[in-house]
Design a protein around this motif. Structure first.
Motif, mmCIF file in Angstrom:
data_model
loop_
_atom_site.group_PDB
_atom_site.id
_atom_site.type_symbol
_atom_site.label_atom_id
_atom_site.label_comp_id
_atom_site.label_asym_id
_atom_site.label_seq_id
_atom_site.Cartn_x
_atom_site.Cartn_y
_atom_site.Cartn_z
ATOM 1 N N MET A 1 0.844 -1.162 -0.106
ATOM 2 C CA MET A 1 -0.033 -0.141 -0.121
ATOM 3 C C MET A 1 0.861 1.330 0.067
ATOM 4 O O MET A 1 1.798 1.208 0.830
ATOM 5 N N LEU A 2 0.608 2.402 -0.850
ATOM 6 C CA LEU A 2 1.380 3.282 -1.211
ATOM 7 C C LEU A 2 1.014 4.364 0.156
ATOM 8 O O LEU A 2 -0.276 4.490 0.563
ATOM 9 N N SER A 3 2.264 4.937 0.598
ATOM 10 C CA SER A 3 1.826 5.912 1.901
ATOM 11 C C SER A 3 1.066 7.280 1.212
ATOM 12 O O SER A 3 0.883 7.571 0.101
ATOM 13 N N PRO A 4 0.416 7.781 1.961
ATOM 14 C CA PRO A 4 -0.262 9.080 1.405
ATOM 15 C C PRO A 4 0.469 9.939 0.638
ATOM 16 O O PRO A 4 -0.265 10.502 -0.160
ATOM 17 N N TRP A 5 1.510 10.156 1.167
ATOM 18 C CA TRP A 5 2.381 11.476 0.550
ATOM 19 C C TRP A 5 2.655 11.005 -0.790
ATOM 20 O O TRP A 5 2.925 11.957 -1.600
ATOM 21 N N VAL A 6 2.842 9.511 -0.944
ATOM 22 C CA VAL A 6 3.343 9.133 -2.228
ATOM 23 C C VAL A 6 2.189 9.348 -3.296
ATOM 24 O O VAL A 6 2.516 9.627 -4.390
ATOM 25 N N ARG A 7 0.933 9.065 -2.968
ATOM 26 C CA ARG A 7 -0.170 9.102 -3.531
ATOM 27 C C ARG A 7 -0.585 10.466 -3.993
ATOM 28 O O ARG A 7 -0.829 10.798 -5.135
ATOM 29 N N LEU A 8 -0.330 11.458 -2.901
ATOM 30 C CA LEU A 8 -0.352 12.809 -3.199
ATOM 31 C C LEU A 8 0.611 13.309 -4.462
ATOM 32 O O LEU A 8 0.300 13.947 -5.287
ATOM 33 N N ALA A 9 1.811 12.563 -4.220
ATOM 34 C CA ALA A 9 2.893 13.296 -5.044
ATOM 35 C C ALA A 9 2.634 12.788 -6.627
ATOM 36 O O ALA A 9 2.688 13.476 -7.432
ATOM 37 N N ALA A 10 1.810 11.663 -6.520
ATOM 38 C CA ALA A 10 1.455 11.162 -8.051
ATOM 39 C C ALA A 10 0.514 12.236 -8.714
ATOM 40 O O ALA A 10 0.443 12.607 -9.752
ATOM 41 N N ALA A 11 -0.246 12.715 -8.042
ATOM 42 C CA ALA A 11 -1.247 13.753 -8.258
ATOM 43 C C ALA A 11 -0.437 14.971 -8.714
ATOM 44 O O ALA A 11 -0.880 15.779 -9.900
ATOM 45 N N MET A 12 0.427 15.469 -7.909
ATOM 46 C CA MET A 12 1.284 16.761 -7.939
ATOM 47 C C MET A 12 2.019 16.399 -9.271
ATOM 48 O O MET A 12 2.260 17.452 -10.324
ATOM 49 N N PHE A 13 2.648 15.360 -9.689
ATOM 50 C CA PHE A 13 3.220 14.798 -10.828
ATOM 51 C C PHE A 13 2.286 14.890 -12.001
ATOM 52 O O PHE A 13 2.710 15.606 -12.950
ATOM 53 N N ALA A 14 1.431 14.484 -11.980
ATOM 54 C CA ALA A 14 0.447 14.468 -13.084
ATOM 55 C C ALA A 14 -0.067 15.828 -13.480
ATOM 56 O O ALA A 14 0.046 16.221 -14.793
ATOM 57 N N VAL A 15 -0.457 16.558 -12.560
ATOM 58 C CA VAL A 15 -0.663 18.104 -13.011
ATOM 59 C C VAL A 15 0.467 18.841 -13.624
ATOM 60 O O VAL A 15 0.154 19.713 -14.481
ATOM 61 N N SER A 16 1.553 18.711 -13.039
ATOM 62 C CA SER A 16 2.631 19.547 -13.384
ATOM 63 C C SER A 16 3.148 19.063 -14.601
ATOM 64 O O SER A 16 3.665 19.568 -15.499
ATOM 65 N N TRP A 17 2.875 17.633 -15.047
ATOM 66 C CA TRP A 17 3.114 17.289 -16.405
ATOM 67 C C TRP A 17 2.352 17.949 -17.387
ATOM 68 O O TRP A 17 2.780 18.449 -18.414
ATOM 69 N N GLY A 18 1.082 17.928 -17.050
ATOM 70 C CA GLY A 18 0.262 18.849 -18.048
ATOM 71 C C GLY A 18 0.563 20.310 -18.171
ATOM 72 O O GLY A 18 0.427 20.726 -19.047
ATOM 73 N N ALA A 19 0.991 20.919 -17.202
ATOM 74 C CA ALA A 19 1.458 22.235 -17.316
ATOM 75 C C ALA A 19 2.550 22.352 -18.136
ATOM 76 O O ALA A 19 2.644 23.441 -18.889
ATOM 77 N N ASN A 20 3.458 21.588 -18.459
ATOM 78 C CA ASN A 20 4.560 21.654 -19.398
ATOM 79 C C ASN A 20 4.812 20.954 -20.827
ATOM 80 O O ASN A 20 5.769 20.900 -21.422
ATOM 81 N N GLN A 21 3.614 19.932 -20.863
ATOM 82 C CA GLN A 21 3.690 19.129 -22.156
ATOM 83 C C GLN A 21 3.255 20.100 -23.276
ATOM 84 O O GLN A 21 3.764 19.561 -24.341
#
Length: 390
Positions: A1-21
């Protein structure tokens, strides 16, 4: 089970991916839609139109109603932004709207996500929350540009596939972050009050004067430098633009542990190191202006590494300083103001593009290095004077 901060990190990674694509897509849209560099630069910058209001508004919403109340709705906004960018291949004006929506999603995520990351990292050593947030965002910025550039260069339908990848990432992020709990109680009072951290000499003079250079150095690296060698690269210029953006921003992510260590020695330590690397990076950019061929390409790679290091250290140092200054019920709003200030740096490539035909790129790069040094020196002197008085 991924820790909560890792799951949040995935969301922040995804939105910043969209910012710079969108960053490496200039040549794609030039070829397929006939867009000039002026139109593309305006589209790139329209991101800020959605970003700034969202940062300021949703930072306050997050501090009052909780982080989940902002982060969960952010993900559908990010998905819609990529759908609109896909439609922009048929109706180019929609590219502006898509970028504004990408800015809206980022503005919802950055302040609330950074504050939530700190709260989810309460059991970790001091500064871990700021470091995790900065790494997540920088990695997403870099990977978004890199993979969009690679996809657009070598795979079919370049105006479609990069955005489909982002949509898949956002759907996955929604699944991961859905069950992450808020780590603090809601604030029941809706009374607006001045943010206490913003009135301190440490913020007004120790942080604010240099903040535009955080993204100023990064955007010069991937928006100003690659077009200077596009003629010599020709068939690989789209991928090279994505590579430079990725090198710049992923270097900023990788260097975060060192940024945290320097910030623990004192707020000024990391800033001094970051600015030194930034000045060296502008020096490498000056070499690009005076050379061509393989030497200029190599100089861009060196500049991307140095400017990316500067970006990462300044970002990490700024977030770590704000964690120390801001009370818990003001943290997201204070982080939002910090991001508003650093995004002023997106104007630096535009200013250089206006001045370069008259002054030359080399003069602009030297002038930028000098202005960065002055902003830090003047701010530090003013901060010391105010602290001495108190």
């Amino acid at each position: 089970m991924l820790s909560p901060w890792v799951r949040l990190a995935a969301a922040m990674f995804a939105v910043s991916w969209g910012a710079n694509q969108f960053a490496p897509m200039q040549l794609v849209y030039r070829e397929h839609l006939g867009l000039g560099s002026g139109s593309f630069t305006a589209m790139l910058a329209s991101y800020v139109v959605g970003l700034i209001p969202a940062l300021l508004y949703f930072g306050r919403v997050s501090d009052r109603f909780g982080r989940r109340a902002v982060i969960l709705p952010m993900i559908p906004v990010g998905i819609v932004s990529s759908l609109v960018l896909i439609a922009g291949a048929a109706v180019p004006d929609l590219l502006y709207l898509g970028r504004v929506l990408a800015g809206l999603a980022s503005g919802m995520a950055f302040g609330a996500g950074t504050a939530w990351m700190k709260e989810l990292s309460s059991a970790a050593p001091a500064g871990a929350g700021a470091r995790r947030a900065a790494v997540s965002l920088s990695a997403g910025f870099g990977c978004g540009a890199l993979f969009a550039g690679v996809i657009a260069q070598w795979l079919p339908v370049p105006e479609l596939l990069p955005y489909l990848v982002h949509i898949v990432l956002m759907v996955g992020a929604l699944a991961l972050v859905w069950s992450v709990p808020d780590a603090r109680d809601r604030v029941t009072s809706g009374t607006a009050k001045p943010l206490s951290a913003l009135s301190t000499p440490q913020f007004r003079w120790g942080i604010a004067p240099w903040t535009p250079w955080v993204f100023g150095v990064a955007t010069v690296s991937f928006a100003t430098l690659p077009p200077l060698v596009s003629e010599s690269l020709r068939s690989t210029s789209v991928a090279f633009t994505g590579l430079v953006a990725a090198l710049t921003l992923l270097t900023g992510a990788v260097i975060q542990p060192w940024a945290t260590r320097w910030s623990q020695r004192g707020d000024a330590a990391g800033i001094r190191v970051g600015v030194t690397l930034g000045v060296l990076g502008f020096g490498a950019a000056t070499v690009v202006a005076y050379t061509d061929g393989a030497l200029s390409v190599a100089a861009i790679v060196v500049a991307a590494f140095l400017l990316g290091s500067c970006y990462g250290i300044l970002l990490g140092s700024g977030l770590a300083s704000i964690e120390k200054l801001a009370p818990a019920d003001e943290l997201a709003q204070t982080v939002a103001v910090f991001y508003c200030l650093i995004y002023i740096g997106f104007a630096v490539p535009f200013v250089i593009s206006v001045l370069a035909p008259h002054l030359g790129f080399a003069t602009c790069f030297v002038g930028a290095a000098l202005l960065m040094l002055v902003s830090v020196a003047v701010g530090r002197k003013a901060k010391d004077r105010h602290l001495t008085r108190t």
